[in-house]
Design a protein around this motif. Structure first.
Motif, PDB file in Angstrom:
ATOM      1  N   SER A 135       0.845  -1.198   0.000  1.00 40.39           N
ATOM      2  CA  SER A 135       0.000   0.000   0.000  1.00 40.39           C
ATOM      3  C   SER A 135       0.878   1.245   0.000  1.00 40.39           C
ATOM      4  O   SER A 135       1.782   1.378   0.818  1.00 40.39           O
ATOM      5  N   LEU A 136       0.608   2.133  -0.918  1.00 39.05           N
ATOM      6  CA  LEU A 136       1.368   3.380  -1.018  1.00 39.05           C
ATOM      7  C   LEU A 136       0.731   4.441  -0.141  1.00 39.05           C
ATOM      8  O   LEU A 136      -0.495   4.482   0.000  1.00 39.05           O
ATOM      9  N   PRO A 137       1.535   5.324   0.440  1.00 40.51           N
ATOM     10  CA  PRO A 137       0.939   6.436   1.185  1.00 40.51           C
ATOM     11  C   PRO A 137       0.142   7.337   0.245  1.00 40.51           C
ATOM     12  O   PRO A 137       0.373   7.365  -0.959  1.00 40.51           O
ATOM     13  N   THR A 138      -0.786   8.109   0.788  1.00 42.37           N
ATOM     14  CA  THR A 138      -1.662   8.948  -0.035  1.00 42.37           C
ATOM     15  C   THR A 138      -0.892  10.045  -0.765  1.00 42.37           C
ATOM     16  O   THR A 138      -1.324  10.517  -1.797  1.00 42.37           O
ATOM     17  N   THR A 139       0.266  10.444  -0.224  1.00 41.04           N
ATOM     18  CA  THR A 139       1.036  11.499  -0.889  1.00 41.04           C
ATOM     19  C   THR A 139       1.743  10.983  -2.132  1.00 41.04           C
ATOM     20  O   THR A 139       2.095  11.755  -2.999  1.00 41.04           O
ATOM     21  N   MET A 140       1.948   9.678  -2.245  1.00 39.29           N
ATOM     22  CA  MET A 140       2.670   9.116  -3.383  1.00 39.29           C
ATOM     23  C   MET A 140       1.736   8.322  -4.297  1.00 39.29           C
ATOM     24  O   MET A 140       2.074   7.255  -4.770  1.00 39.29           O
ATOM     25  N   ALA A 141       0.542   8.822  -4.509  1.00 36.61           N
ATOM     26  CA  ALA A 141      -0.401   8.122  -5.382  1.00 36.61           C
ATOM     27  C   ALA A 141       0.125   8.111  -6.811  1.00 36.61           C
ATOM     28  O   ALA A 141       0.726   9.086  -7.263  1.00 36.61           O
ATOM     29  N   PRO A 142      -0.045   7.004  -7.537  1.00 39.32           N
ATOM     30  CA  PRO A 142       0.454   6.955  -8.920  1.00 39.32           C
ATOM     31  C   PRO A 142      -0.286   7.950  -9.804  1.00 39.32           C
ATOM     32  O   PRO A 142      -1.463   8.220  -9.603  1.00 39.32           O
ATOM     33  N   ASN A 143       0.448   8.499 -10.771  1.00 39.02           N
ATOM     34  CA  ASN A 143      -0.154   9.473 -11.693  1.00 39.02           C
ATOM     35  C   ASN A 143      -1.124   8.754 -12.623  1.00 39.02           C
ATOM     36  O   ASN A 143      -0.708   7.935 -13.430  1.00 39.02           O
ATOM     37  N   LYS A 144      -2.384   9.102 -12.521  1.00 40.80           N
ATOM     38  CA  LYS A 144      -3.391   8.503 -13.403  1.00 40.80           C
ATOM     39  C   LYS A 144      -3.759   9.523 -14.463  1.00 40.80           C
ATOM     40  O   LYS A 144      -4.039  10.670 -14.161  1.00 40.80           O
ATOM     41  N   LYS A 145      -3.724   9.079 -15.693  1.00 40.26           N
ATOM     42  CA  LYS A 145      -4.078   9.959 -16.811  1.00 40.26           C
ATOM     43  C   LYS A 145      -5.593  10.087 -16.873  1.00 40.26           C
ATOM     44  O   LYS A 145      -6.311   9.092 -16.831  1.00 40.26           O
ATOM     45  N   VAL A 146      -6.057  11.319 -17.002  1.00 39.94           N
ATOM     46  CA  VAL A 146      -7.481  11.563 -17.160  1.00 39.94           C
ATOM     47  C   VAL A 146      -7.815  11.434 -18.640  1.00 39.94           C
ATOM     48  O   VAL A 146      -7.120  11.990 -19.492  1.00 39.94           O
ATOM     49  N   ALA A 147      -8.842  10.681 -18.954  1.00 40.01           N
ATOM     50  CA  ALA A 147      -9.223  10.475 -20.354  1.00 40.01           C
ATOM     51  C   ALA A 147      -9.706  11.787 -20.963  1.00 40.01           C
ATOM     52  O   ALA A 147     -10.622  12.423 -20.440  1.00 40.01           O
ATOM     53  N   VAL A 148      -9.080  12.184 -22.047  1.00 38.42           N
ATOM     54  CA  VAL A 148      -9.443  13.421 -22.742  1.00 38.42           C
ATOM     55  C   VAL A 148     -10.232  13.044 -23.991  1.00 38.42           C
ATOM     56  O   VAL A 148      -9.857  12.118 -24.717  1.00 38.42           O
ATOM     57  N   ASP A 149     -11.333  13.752 -24.224  1.00 44.37           N
ATOM     58  CA  ASP A 149     -12.113  13.508 -25.439  1.00 44.37           C
ATOM     59  C   ASP A 149     -11.311  13.984 -26.639  1.00 44.37           C
ATOM     60  O   ASP A 149     -11.135  15.188 -26.827  1.00 44.37           O
ATOM     61  N   SER A 150     -10.808  13.047 -27.439  1.00 49.90           N
ATOM     62  CA  SER A 150      -9.996  13.445 -28.590  1.00 49.90           C
ATOM     63  C   SER A 150     -10.139  12.448 -29.727  1.00 49.90           C
ATOM     64  O   SER A 150     -10.435  11.270 -29.506  1.00 49.90           O
ATOM     65  N   VAL A 151      -9.932  12.947 -30.937  1.00 49.53           N
ATOM     66  CA  VAL A 151      -9.909  12.105 -32.135  1.00 49.53           C
ATOM     67  C   VAL A 151      -8.697  12.511 -32.969  1.00 49.53           C
ATOM     68  O   VAL A 151      -8.214  13.637 -32.872  1.00 49.53           O
ATOM     69  N   ALA A 165      -1.329  15.288 -43.705  1.00 50.19           N
ATOM     70  CA  ALA A 165      -1.570  16.114 -42.526  1.00 50.19           C
ATOM     71  C   ALA A 165      -2.332  15.276 -41.505  1.00 50.19           C
ATOM     72  O   ALA A 165      -3.320  14.634 -41.846  1.00 50.19           O
ATOM     73  N   VAL A 166      -1.865  15.284 -40.263  1.00 49.14           N
ATOM     74  CA  VAL A 166      -2.533  14.555 -39.184  1.00 49.14           C
ATOM     75  C   VAL A 166      -3.088  15.593 -38.216  1.00 49.14           C
ATOM     76  O   VAL A 166      -2.349  16.425 -37.686  1.00 49.14           O
ATOM     77  N   ALA A 167      -4.399  15.538 -37.970  1.00 46.72           N
ATOM     78  CA  ALA A 167      -5.060  16.487 -37.076  1.00 46.72           C
ATOM     79  C   ALA A 167      -5.450  15.782 -35.789  1.00 46.72           C
ATOM     80  O   ALA A 167      -6.066  14.713 -35.821  1.00 46.72           O
ATOM     81  N   HIS A 168      -5.080  16.382 -34.665  1.00 44.96           N
ATOM     82  CA  HIS A 168      -5.452  15.874 -33.349  1.00 44.96           C
ATOM     83  C   HIS A 168      -6.460  16.852 -32.766  1.00 44.96           C
ATOM     84  O   HIS A 168      -6.126  18.006 -32.493  1.00 44.96           O
ATOM     85  N   CYS A 169      -7.696  16.406 -32.598  1.00 43.10           N
ATOM     86  CA  CYS A 169      -8.793  17.272 -32.166  1.00 43.10           C
ATOM     87  C   CYS A 169      -9.239  16.866 -30.772  1.00 43.10           C
ATOM     88  O   CYS A 169      -9.559  15.700 -30.541  1.00 43.10           O
ATOM     89  N   LYS A 170      -9.259  17.823 -29.827  1.00 38.19           N
ATOM     90  CA  LYS A 170      -9.698  17.529 -28.463  1.00 38.19           C
ATOM     91  C   LYS A 170     -10.518  18.691 -27.924  1.00 38.19           C
ATOM     92  O   LYS A 170     -10.520  19.778 -28.503  1.00 38.19           O
ATOM     93  N   ARG A 171     -11.214  18.452 -26.819  1.00 35.12           N
ATOM     94  CA  ARG A 171     -12.003  19.524 -26.197  1.00 35.12           C
ATOM     95  C   ARG A 171     -11.083  20.654 -25.781  1.00 35.12           C
ATOM     96  O   ARG A 171      -9.988  20.418 -25.283  1.00 35.12           O
ATOM     97  N   GLY A 172     -11.542  21.889 -26.016  1.00 33.23           N
ATOM     98  CA  GLY A 172     -10.692  23.024 -25.683  1.00 33.23           C
ATOM     99  C   GLY A 172     -11.409  24.338 -25.869  1.00 33.23           C
ATOM    100  O   GLY A 172     -12.618  24.442 -25.662  1.00 33.23           O
ATOM    101  N   SER A 173     -10.651  25.333 -26.323  1.00 37.50           N
ATOM    102  CA  SER A 173     -11.184  26.697 -26.379  1.00 37.50           C
ATOM    103  C   SER A 173     -11.136  27.305 -27.776  1.00 37.50           C
ATOM    104  O   SER A 173     -11.111  28.518 -27.913  1.00 37.50           O
ATOM    105  N   GLY A 174     -11.061  26.486 -28.822  1.00 34.65           N
ATOM    106  CA  GLY A 174     -11.092  27.016 -30.174  1.00 34.65           C
ATOM    107  C   GLY A 174      -9.740  27.304 -30.779  1.00 34.65           C
ATOM    108  O   GLY A 174      -9.626  28.074 -31.730  1.00 34.65           O
TER     109      GLY A 174
END
Length: 166
Positions: A14-30, A41-50
């Motif tokens: 068991s790891l202490p709470t301060t050393m929790a593993p980095n979990k990637k948050v799923a980003v809506d992207s195509v 050309a390769v386009a990476h589209c994700k939620r954002g601000s335009g």
């Protein structure tokens, strides 16, 4: 001689709470691509601000300026409000600058359609697709034409050297 384990380095599962593993948050992207001749050309589209960037620079800085409007066509057709909730980053390489511009515009158009299909709804995606296809089919469908290779017996792919008897 007795060896005592160091108490600070415990190998407990068991790891202490301060050393929790980095979990990637799923980003809506195509990720989509656009092609024209040898340009890809390769386009990476994700939620954002335009934000729309091409090879790290803003889309307004695309060169040459004379055909810059071609890159902005999907944005003009669909309206800025449809692009205001997504960030699009485009990487382009290969081909000449005109082919790259056509590859970029296709990648952007395909990216917005794919994003709306996956994360918004089918009706909005169908509306976007109809607008783009009614304007120009090459915004969503790649042009299959390629350069024909040169053959022997002539200066180019089809032309032959002039025949002479003397």
């Amino acid at each position: 001689l007795q060896i005592h384990p160091i108490p600070s380095l415990s190998l407990s599962p068991s790891l202490p709470t301060t050393m929790a593993p980095n979990k990637k948050v799923a980003v809506d992207s195509v990720q989509t691509f656009g092609r024209k001749k040898n340009a890809v050309a390769v386009a990476h589209c994700k939620r954002g601000s335009g934000l729309i960037k091409v090879n790290g620079s803003p889309i307004e800085d695309v060169q040459p300026a004379t055909i810059r409007i071609k890159v902005l066509e999907p944005i003009y057709l669909l309206g800025v409000q449809r692009f205001s909730q997504v960030d699009i980053r485009v990487r382009v390489k290969g081909g000449g600058y005109t082919a790259q511009i056509y590859a970029i515009r296709q990648a952007i158009a395909k990216a917005i359609v794919a994003f709306y299909q996956k994360y918004v709804d089918e009706a909005a995606k169908q509306e976007i697709q109809d607008i783009l296809l009614s304007f120009d089919r090459t915004l969503l469908v790649a042009d299959p034409r390629r350069c024909e290779p040169k053959k022997f017996g002539g200066p180019s792919a089809r032309a032959r050297y002039q025949k002479s008897y003397r």
